[in-house]
Every structure is written in structure tokens, then in C-alpha cells.
Design an enzyme around this catalytic site. Sequence first.
Site, PDB file in Angstrom:
ATOM      1  N   GLN A 173     -44.119 -36.009  31.016  1.00 47.73           N
ATOM      2  CA  GLN A 173     -44.617 -35.719  29.856  1.00 47.73           C
ATOM      3  C   GLN A 173     -43.615 -36.919  28.948  1.00 47.73           C
ATOM      4  O   GLN A 173     -42.989 -36.872  29.082  1.00 47.73           O
ATOM      5  CB  GLN A 173     -44.339 -34.503  29.017  1.00 47.73           C
ATOM      6  CG  GLN A 173     -43.639 -33.399  29.471  1.00 47.73           C
ATOM      7  CD  GLN A 173     -43.051 -32.523  29.312  1.00 47.73           C
ATOM      8  OE1 GLN A 173     -44.831 -32.084  28.738  1.00 47.73           O
ATOM      9  NE2 GLN A 173     -42.470 -31.717  29.367  1.00 47.73           N
ATOM     10  N   GLY A 182     -39.870 -24.218  25.907  1.00 48.15           N
ATOM     11  CA  GLY A 182     -38.737 -25.494  26.404  1.00 48.15           C
ATOM     12  C   GLY A 182     -39.734 -27.097  27.073  1.00 48.15           C
ATOM     13  O   GLY A 182     -40.669 -26.883  27.174  1.00 48.15           O
ATOM     14  N   CYS A 183     -39.016 -27.966  26.784  1.00 56.26           N
ATOM     15  CA  CYS A 183     -40.016 -29.292  27.264  1.00 56.26           C
ATOM     16  C   CYS A 183     -39.643 -29.285  29.502  1.00 56.26           C
ATOM     17  O   CYS A 183     -41.049 -29.470  29.425  1.00 56.26           O
ATOM     18  CB  CYS A 183     -38.936 -30.642  27.329  1.00 56.26           C
ATOM     19  SG  CYS A 183     -36.972 -30.504  27.566  1.00 56.26           S
ATOM     20  N   TYR A 184     -38.751 -29.072  30.152  1.00 55.23           N
ATOM     21  CA  TYR A 184     -38.388 -28.719  31.336  1.00 55.23           C
ATOM     22  C   TYR A 184     -39.811 -27.527  31.354  1.00 55.23           C
ATOM     23  O   TYR A 184     -41.161 -28.571  32.928  1.00 55.23           O
ATOM     24  CB  TYR A 184     -37.244 -28.857  32.111  1.00 55.23           C
ATOM     25  CG  TYR A 184     -36.402 -29.849  31.684  1.00 55.23           C
ATOM     26  CD1 TYR A 184     -36.584 -30.879  32.695  1.00 55.23           C
ATOM     27  CD2 TYR A 184     -35.356 -29.753  31.309  1.00 55.23           C
ATOM     28  CE1 TYR A 184     -35.897 -31.985  32.154  1.00 55.23           C
ATOM     29  CE2 TYR A 184     -34.155 -30.579  30.643  1.00 55.23           C
ATOM     30  CZ  TYR A 184     -34.641 -31.245  31.678  1.00 55.23           C
ATOM     31  OH  TYR A 184     -33.813 -32.953  31.839  1.00 55.23           O
ATOM     32  N   THR A 208     -42.464 -26.828  29.943  1.00 57.07           N
ATOM     33  CA  THR A 208     -43.412 -26.718  30.692  1.00 57.07           C
ATOM     34  C   THR A 208     -44.168 -28.044  31.981  1.00 57.07           C
ATOM     35  O   THR A 208     -44.841 -26.949  32.030  1.00 57.07           O
ATOM     36  CB  THR A 208     -43.921 -28.119  29.523  1.00 57.07           C
ATOM     37  OG1 THR A 208     -43.506 -27.268  27.729  1.00 57.07           O
ATOM     38  CG2 THR A 208     -45.290 -28.650  29.445  1.00 57.07           C
TER      39      THR A 208
END
Lengths: 348, 348, 348, 348
Positions: free
Chosen positions: A314, A148-150, A152
Site C-alpha cells: 500500500q 496505523g499504516c502497518y 492496515t
Amino acid sequence: MISVGIVGGTGYTGVELLRILLRHPNAEVKVLTSRTENGRRVDDMFPSLRGHTDLCYSDLNIEELKQCDVVFFATPHGVAMKHAEELVAANTKVIDLAADFRLQDLAQFEKWYGLDHACPELLKDSVYGLSELNREKIQKASVIGNPGCYPTTVQLGLAPVLKAEGLVKPESIIIDAKSGVSGAGRKASLGMIYSENADNFKAYGVAGHRHHPEIVEALENISGQKGVFNEILFVPHLVPMIRGMLSTIYIELTDAGASADLQSIYEQFYANEQFVDVMPAGSSPETRTVRGANQLRIAICKPQPKKLVILVAQDNLVKGAAGQAVQNMNLMFSFAENAGLQGIGLLP
Amino acid sequence: MISVGIVGGTGYTGVELLRILLRHPNAEVKVLTSRTENGRRVDDMFPSLRGHTDLCYSDLNIEELKQCDVVFFATPHGVAMKHAEELVAANTKVIDLAADFRLQDLAQFEKWYGLDHACPELLKDSVYGLSELNREKIQKASVIGNPGCYPTTVQLGLAPVLKAEGLVKPESIIIDAKSGVSGAGRKASLGMIYSENADNFKAYGVAGHRHHPEIVEALENISGQKGVFNEILFVPHLVPMIRGMLSTIYIELTDAGASADLQSIYEQFYANEQFVDVMPAGSSPETRTVRGANQLRIAICKPQPKKLVILVAQDNLVKGAAGQAVQNMNLMFSFAENAGLQGIGLLP
Amino acid sequence: MISVGIVGGTGYTGVELLRILLRHPNAEVKVLTSRTENGRRVDDMFPSLRGHTDLCYSDLNIEELKQCDVVFFATPHGVAMKHAEELVAANTKVIDLAADFRLQDLAQFEKWYGLDHACPELLKDSVYGLSELNREKIQKASVIGNPGCYPTTVQLGLAPVLKAEGLVKPESIIIDAKSGVSGAGRKASLGMIYSENADNFKAYGVAGHRHHPEIVEALENISGQKGVFNEILFVPHLVPMIRGMLSTIYIELTDAGASADLQSIYEQFYANEQFVDVMPAGSSPETRTVRGANQLRIAICKPQPKKLVILVAQDNLVKGAAGQAVQNMNLMFSFAENAGLQGIGLLP
Amino acid sequence: MISVGIVGGTGYTGVELLRILLRHPNAEVKVLTSRTENGRRVDDMFPSLRGHTDLCYSDLNIEELKQCDVVFFATPHGVAMKHAEELVAANTKVIDLAADFRLQDLAQFEKWYGLDHACPELLKDSVYGLSELNREKIQKASVIGNPGCYPTTVQLGLAPVLKAEGLVKPESIIIDAKSGVSGAGRKASLGMIYSENADNFKAYGVAGHRHHPEIVEALENISGQKGVFNEILFVPHLVPMIRGMLSTIYIELTDAGASADLQSIYEQFYANEQFVDVMPAGSSPETRTVRGANQLRIAICKPQPKKLVILVAQDNLVKGAAGQAVQNMNLMFSFAENAGLQGIGLLP
């Protein structure tokens, strides 16, 4: 050149995969599926691709996908797990950008995603695709659960102090995370329309968010410590911008942590990583410096002697999704890890 | 009708004072000064005021200001303290929207603002203008230090649990604050231009910010506890929006706090306050719901049994600046507290 | 105090009507309907209204609406015409913010809106609610067709030169119009989501737009000239902002027009209008100067001797919709024309 | 590999040149100058470049620049013309992104830029760098005047109908142009700050703009017709977005033009151009489809039988500035015309 399939090419991670892969020196997209757009040219839906491809959407045809060397699933949760076993059996590698292969804890998966897992055995063999932390396993994997983005940002932001022993109090972690609106995907939803999001700021999912169990499991794996992360706080917020994510992470230091040279620890930890940038002391990473780039920037600060603030930026669609997925593909096929990923962030 | 002077009418708090005061039933703006725009019509600089006023800027003339019942200073730090004594001597009340009368601790003032205080005796008699918490003192005050925008959210967000005894661990406070760009004022500065701020998110002042000592002093006064707030964290961030501020406040609960009905405590604490809105459990206050309104919204959440998250939203230029200044004026002159402040937020 | 009903209170014109009417000195909103939100508090859907009203949505009940002195329809096209006759029969006035009573030409209505008109006789008696141009008829009307947002800018921008004889070549008109996204309403639609509209600019409806026939008919009525406006161009564009509309209108001057003092003609034409502001020569009206205000600003420029450029700015939701509707209500009930409409634009 | 110098590397065209050239297969940036940042690492000023270069700013040193094969001037107007002769004498090619070599008409240059031209002889030998229209001359040029952003859209938008004979009435041209804020550069100016530009729309330069004479001269060259373009209208507007430009061009058709197949004429005219995209009939080019890409998209529409609307979209910093400059460099050095310019637009 390997042949690539993309299942679910109408969302933002799908078009971002295309932006990257259509310029990749070692890969060619052969199949692009959509439930709703069968037969339509992809550059009709996304005119940014005009002049770069003649691809058309097709219905999902498992036999066609089996001809590919690798298939990306840029689909809602629950799709990849239905097809992964058949693809793996045909020697086709699978990279899922949704959550089907992120959580080893099936109870958590079912609780947060409301789905029974379709292939729990394959899940056990799958690898969590945080490229920098799981590089060796990814190289040998058949199925990747792309993070998941968070999560990462949280993992790369905390790994240096969690891998070192005794520097921090793990139970004290607070993650105040902020994401651009594209993180919610491309859906016709009232809550996502322009006039509801522009010139506005809010928290969401305060009482609980799907990325919390993913973060807990990942931090346990990084630190080797079970049970100490269950009560960490994770509060996401929505920023009126298209792309970009910043996590502000707060953690208490032990006496050892307070006297350690944390800046050096971070710089050394990522000394050989081209996609993780530890900024000089005193820096503040801005999301726009990674817009469109497979890059994550970290800065740390100690405003109080025993409290550390970690800032991690990011592009949620690149290092937080499609870029990391391609980075994983590069690892799986022994390409240069930065193949197709050398673009510089678009600033301004 | 009282007569009002505004010193420094070319910035955003100045024009916001005008927007409110030109519609105020009990006040009339008589004097409006500017160092640079002497003689210019204010509606030439701010065409939103066309049709609502014929005021022109004048040079600061202390004799003219003395004719006013009250003078607002919407100036940089250090201006109000040069003129306050003379005005007070002439029986003119002073409301400073800058920092000259916010901090009683002179060492902190000089450290953070780089200025010697011009009237330390008057400072002692001045009142910190957080309307809801200091109402009685404000009513009798001659000089008001109008609170900083961030400190307003922090104080109103924390007062209910700090006034009650033994519910929270005060030293654990972490304030992750986010502000729209107008909070930085109206200045020709490279860091403030559109293309540097749009579609971007970042933290700033992580190592230290002027509002930290103001928050510490204010929380000591609210709680009656000295020395326990020195190590709290305050990290501000910049949001690509014009107006709006959201503070996400994290605090650890004691056993007593964990078993208390905090939602009720908040609702009762503000039951009689028309400008502070405690939202139902499970809410998330959005900054757009207070755009242009003298309103502050609070929601609380307990994602873990012993950890409280407090969300506080306001318009930084209204309840965080000009609106609260007028609210204080209303108190000082025994007007209805909401006179001129009844506008509804502009949504969308 | 008159009693007011609002049919369709979940869209942006609905909530804007509420923002204005809840502060109106002569009107009280008694009924608020929604097909989907029956029973829900309106301030639960729009928290900006918390503290200002206890209204709840109800199902549309024609008997309740008949008890009102006036009913606003903030609904999709085609709703008001179904109920207008029954309301008028009960002596309830009707103000439709949709298109049902804008076009007298039924063929055009049916062509552009795809609907048969439900009450063509009542349509003939209805009045087109461009307040400044039709004031006397509006005062006596039972049914008002509130103008479209774009047509409002075009009519007020062109009236001074069309009412004067022989100054312009009417067939040469080109309207290049730009609107904020709220003009498209509050709908769950893919094309309206944040990430599709932010940091983007585009034209739409180039080949034809519903406001074209409305503009043609209105300009014919203003000028008294039939048939000369059919080939004017109207090209709308979408601006990444919430509110605001700017029309740039190009028109060729006759010899008489080229030698006339057009600035004076404009200033005199609107000399007694408080909601239409003719700016000084050389000005450029910015949409933010009317944000939230019932105000329209005009500036004219002659970059070439025989070509006139007219710039017209308004808030599409206020003078372009809800504000003008209330202005019409004020006229119909002989209230002060600016009752409830004196708010100053929110700048910044 | 050629060696490249960039004079003025702190503005937006400078950093955009770096973004492109640091990934260019045939060029290496050797010198980067700044009047104010001598000695500073460029990636300290623009962290998006971290990991991609070790370049530092230096003072402008003409001897160092002479060592370069080509020097780009990303400077204010008036700088390039002071150094161009010396560079050309040393066999160094010059590409000026400012206006020094755009206008052959010296009177116009002096009128609009307030400068005497420093090298009128060299100006005569310089080539106007609209790549698609002047390709052969550019290949042989020593000095290029890189076109303004607006004029690029106008020329490429009109060339197909102006090159064909007798299709349009040239004197009827109206250009309603809209630009993102980055077009104004990177300067500390009050008019450019975020809170003055966000959620706002306005025209500027209505009475006259520097790009007007450039457009007139360019259209004369394209069409071979002198004197017919002097009275065309050009009205630029400012859009609250970072990058992107859309010109809406209106032109009257002759009888011949009205009966011609204009869509085919456009498609054929650009059939071999990879950076100019003629979209299908009925399309509307969105600026986001070219964000970061050296691409210009055109769509045409005939809403009335004798009136043509031409929509032209580009990224003002790429095809409108730095991208076209690199395209010209590629032509001058016989590189593949798309070398370094193959990036796909960032959508969303």
C-alpha cells in the site's frame, strides 16, 4: 457539501488530506490549524497546492472546529483525545489519524504512548476505522480511530484466512514489514535526514513497536480468538523511498489450510472491495503500483505445502493514513465510498 | 607478488575485484578478459579506475590464464566449469564467483541453473568458499566455489546457534532477505532500469530461488543435520539502493535455546574474526555501515521468549562476492587474511 | 608518525577525516572532540568504524590539542579562529575545514558569515589550501583555510585558461553547480530530511551564496586580475544523492581562445597532478567515478566556436573537504602527497 | 465523449496518457496498440491500472484507429508520420508525442533524427503544440507536434521577456537543464539501469542534443527574430530521480531589461494561465511540487544587475509530455482546458 476541519496541517498526513479533500466532490476544507504557522498560507509551505486553495493556517479554535461537520486530527498522539468530547457534543464527527482511538486496552495505550487517556468513555464508543472490516460500525460512528499504516496491511492481509475457521495456526504469524521514510512523518530529526537514509536499509523497533499491540487487538477482533496472537513477531524495516509499504507475512497452515483453495478464498473475500486488489497467483505486488492511490494489493504464495506467504502493498500515506481516513468519512456521511479516492497510482 | 587473471571483467563483481586487487600488496592483475570488449582499456569502461591501471580487456586465452597463479571467474554461471580442469592441471588456482562450484548436489544444480555440470569430479574436490567456516579446507583448495551473497548472510547469521547443539528448531527457519539492485548484476534489462526500481519495493522469487538449495546444503554441512532444512522459507526482496544486503532471519528456540545466553554465544563464536562483527544487544545493523567494506555485521534480538531474530548486514558486492573471493585468495596463498581488505565502509 | 587532533568529530567531514586518517601510514588520531558526545565511543555513533578504532569523544581541551602535531577543525564556522593562535604558538599546525581562513577580505567574511574575525593577523599568515595551486605556500604554512567544496571545482576547472593569458573573457563566467545532500552537513533540519529531498531537484541560494566571494577572491589570485570577476554568476543546486558534486562552467572565449588547443592546455596544465584527471575530449565526468576518492575529473567541450563548457566532478566530502585537508597535511609534513589517499572510487 | 486511440502504449508516455485519460470526463480510450504485447491486458503490464480498465493491447490496425476521434502516438520518432495522412483523411485528429511534427526545418529533422520525413506537406499544416503560446492554432489543428520536454520549459520560461521588445540579449542565452531518468523512456539499455544512475550526476549531449534545433526554431517563432538563437547553449544533465525537470536559464539584460519590473512582466504574461505558475520573487521551484501534475512553475532572480536567472520546473511526463498532449486535445475538441488535468502534485 460538508465542511471539514483539519487539525495539524503541516505534516505529511495533513498535506495528503488536503491533496485528496481539495478535489473531493462532497467536502470543503474550512479550517486548517497549526500551532506554529498561524496566518501562513498553506500553499506557501506546500507549493504543490498553489493554484488549488487560498487556505491559511489558524490557531486551533474549538468554536471554529465545532462549526465543521467533521474534523480530522493529523496531529501527534494525544491531541485528538483532548478535544473529541467537546466536538462530539457539538455534533461534529472526529477522525483521528493518530493513536488515541486505536487501542481499547488502556494499559497498552499508556504503556506504548506514555499518556493517560483523556476520555476513556468516549474511547469505548469510538470505532476502529479499518473501512473494509468495520464498515457498518463506521457508518454510525461519531469518533473514528484511523488504523496505523502497518496494522492496515496486516489486517487486510490476514482477514480472509482468520475469518475462515481452522485454516491457519494463528500463533505462528511473523510479519516482516517495510516502510518508506515518509511513515516517520515530517520532523527535524537527525535520524531522518537524507544522507542517513538514502542507499541504506535497516530494521528498527525489533524488540517492540507500538503497532504490535494494535495488531494483536485487531487480529483478536477479526478472528474472535483471544490470547493466541500475543507472541506473533512484527519487525519493521526502513526502505530508502518516500512512500510505500510492503508487509511480508508468514503463517503456518493447518491440514485444512494446506488443502484449501486459498487463492479463491482471498478473491471471494474481497470480490466486492474496490480498494483491495487480490492479484493473480504468482504475482508480486510492487509499492509503486499504488503510489498516491487509495489501494492495497495482496498476493499469496505457498512455497511450502504448509506455509503461506502473504504479500501486502500500500501507500502508507493513502490507504495507510489519509486515504483511509477519507474513505471512513465517505462511509460516515453516506457518500460514494470512492468519492475523492479514484486517482490512479503514479507509475513510474 | 602473485599474478592474477580475471575472466569477465565487465560486470559489477569484475570491477569490484579490480578495485580491491589494484590496491592489493601481494597480487597483480595480469589478464582481464571480456567477450565483447577485447582491446578496450578497462578505465575507459569504468572511469573510476583512471589513473590506477593501464589494463586492457583481451579475449579469453587459456594459455595466458595458465600463466597466472590464480584466476577469478566473474562470469555468468557455466563458464568456470568449462575451463577449471585445464587451469588446475597447469597448477593455476580457480575462484569462481558464479554457481558452478557451490552445489555438490548435481540434480539441484541442473534443476536451478539449467546446465549439465562439465566437471563433476573436480566439483567433488572443490571447496565451498565461506571463509570463516571453511578456512582450513580453503587454504588447501585448488578450486573455490565462492558463496552466493544471500547464503553468506544466512550461514554466518546462523552458524553460532546451529553449531551449538539443541538450541534451535532448524525446520522453523524463515529468511526474509533484502538486497540492493547491484545484486542483479550489470545487464541491459527492462526490469533493472532506474525508473522501474527507484522509490519502489517488492519481493521476488517467492515461489523459489536458486539460493534456496545452496542455503539448505550449506546449513546441513554446518549443523551436520541432513533433511531438516528442506522446508525453510527464503523470500528475497529488492531495495532501491545500489549496494547492501540485509537478511532478517527468524528461528524458534528450544527450551535450552530460550535459557541460553545467545549474545555471548555469538560474541564468542566470532571473537577472533575480523570480518564478522557481532554488535551489542539492542543494535540494528545498517547496510551503509559496510558500504564498500569486507565486513558483515550481526545483531540478535529475542522479542519473544522462544523466538530469535537475527539481523545480518553486508555489502553484497564485497563480503557477498568480490571481497570474500579475495579473502579466499589470501587464505589459499597464505597472505595476511585481511591483505587488500582493510578499507573502511563509506559512510555517509 | 605524527599525532593528529580532530575538533568536531560528529559531522560528515569529521567521520570522513577518520575514514582516511585511520588508514594513513604516517598519522595517528589521538584526540577527537565533540561538544555533545563526550565519553562516547566514536564507533558507537558511526558503526562503520567498528573494528578500526577505540577512540572516544572528549571535550575540547586546548592542552591536549597542543600535544598534537596538527589539528583539523571539522566544526561550524567560527570555532577554529578562536583556538588557532594558541595552537600555532604551541607549534601545532591548524587545518580548518570551515570558512575562518578562506577569505582575506574581512568585510566579505563578516557579511557572509555574520562573525567578527577573531585573529585577523593570523589570517594574513594563513594559506588557502587549494593543494594543486598553492603547493609551495602550503608546505610552509602553519594555518590552512581548506577551500569550500564548490570553489575547489571552480578553481581547478578554470585555472588552465585563467593562467594562460587572453584566452577567455573572465567577466562572462557562469557556474551552474550541483551538489549531493551531504554537502549540507549532518544536522537535524526539516529541509534536509529524506522525504523532502529524494526524487526532487531544486536550485538554492540563487540570489547569493557564501561561496561566491570565495570564488571571486580565488579567481583573482589565480589570474592576477582584480575586479573582473565580481559579476560572475554562481547558482548551486541540490541533487538527490548523498555524495558528489558537478560544476558546469560556461565561459566565453576570445579570438585567441577560440583558436587555441584547449584540450592540450588542460592536459599539460595537470600533466603531473595525480588527483586531477583531464578526461579525453568528448567525455562527461560522472560523480560516481570519484565516490569516496580524492579525485577531481575535468572535461571540456566547445559546443559553439567561442563558448567553452567545463565540466568538473568531485566527491564533495573528499577532494571537496576531508581528502584535500589530508592532502594539505601531507604537504605540510613532507609526506608522500598521496599518503592515505590512494583509495579507488566506489563504482557502482 | 470522444473515442481515443493510443499507438504505443508500453512506454512511460503511454502509461501516463492512460493514467490521465482513464479519468477524463470527455474521452474514452478505445484502442491501445503495441508491436510486442498484442493481446495482453494493459493492467498486467502496468498493475497500477488494475481496477481501472479492461483494455488489451492490439496490433496497429489503421481501420480501427480511423474510428477514433483522436489518436495519440506515444511511439519512437518516425511512426506517426507514416500514418498521419491516412488518419487525417478519415477526419481523425493526430497528436504525436515524438518529434515527427516538431521541426518545420526538414534539414534539421533529417540531421538529428536520421529520417526522411514521410509527409512534408502535412508537416506544414501541423501545429506545434505548446498550448499556452499557440492556443488558437491548436484549436483548429488536425495534427499536433507535441513539444519536447526540455523545449517546453525553455519556451515558457523565456516567452515573457522575448515577447516584450528589447529587454534581453537573445544570443546570450544559456540553458543548463536537468531531467529525471524517466525522460529517457522505458528501454532495456545498460546506461539506464538503476546501479548506473542512482547516487550519480552527469551531463550528457554537451556537444549537441536534438532539442537544440527545436528550441532555436521555437524561440525564433516566439520572438519573431531569426538567426539570433543559433549559438545559444543547451546542456542537459541527468538527475537520479524518476520524474521532474528543472531548467536554469541565464540571459543578459539590456539597459531596458535591467530597469524593467520583470517580476510583474512575468506575472502579467501568465495571469490567466492555470498551468503556468509564476512564483513570488525569491522563490525556488522544486520539481516535487509538480510531481504528477500538469503544472509548470517559474521563478526569476536577478543576482547581478544585468543578468537574469530563470528557473523552470515541470514533471517531464506531464506538462513535458502526456499532460500537455491532453491539454492540446482539450483545446482541439473545445473541452474545458483543464478537463482531466486537475490532479494535485504528489508531495511528498
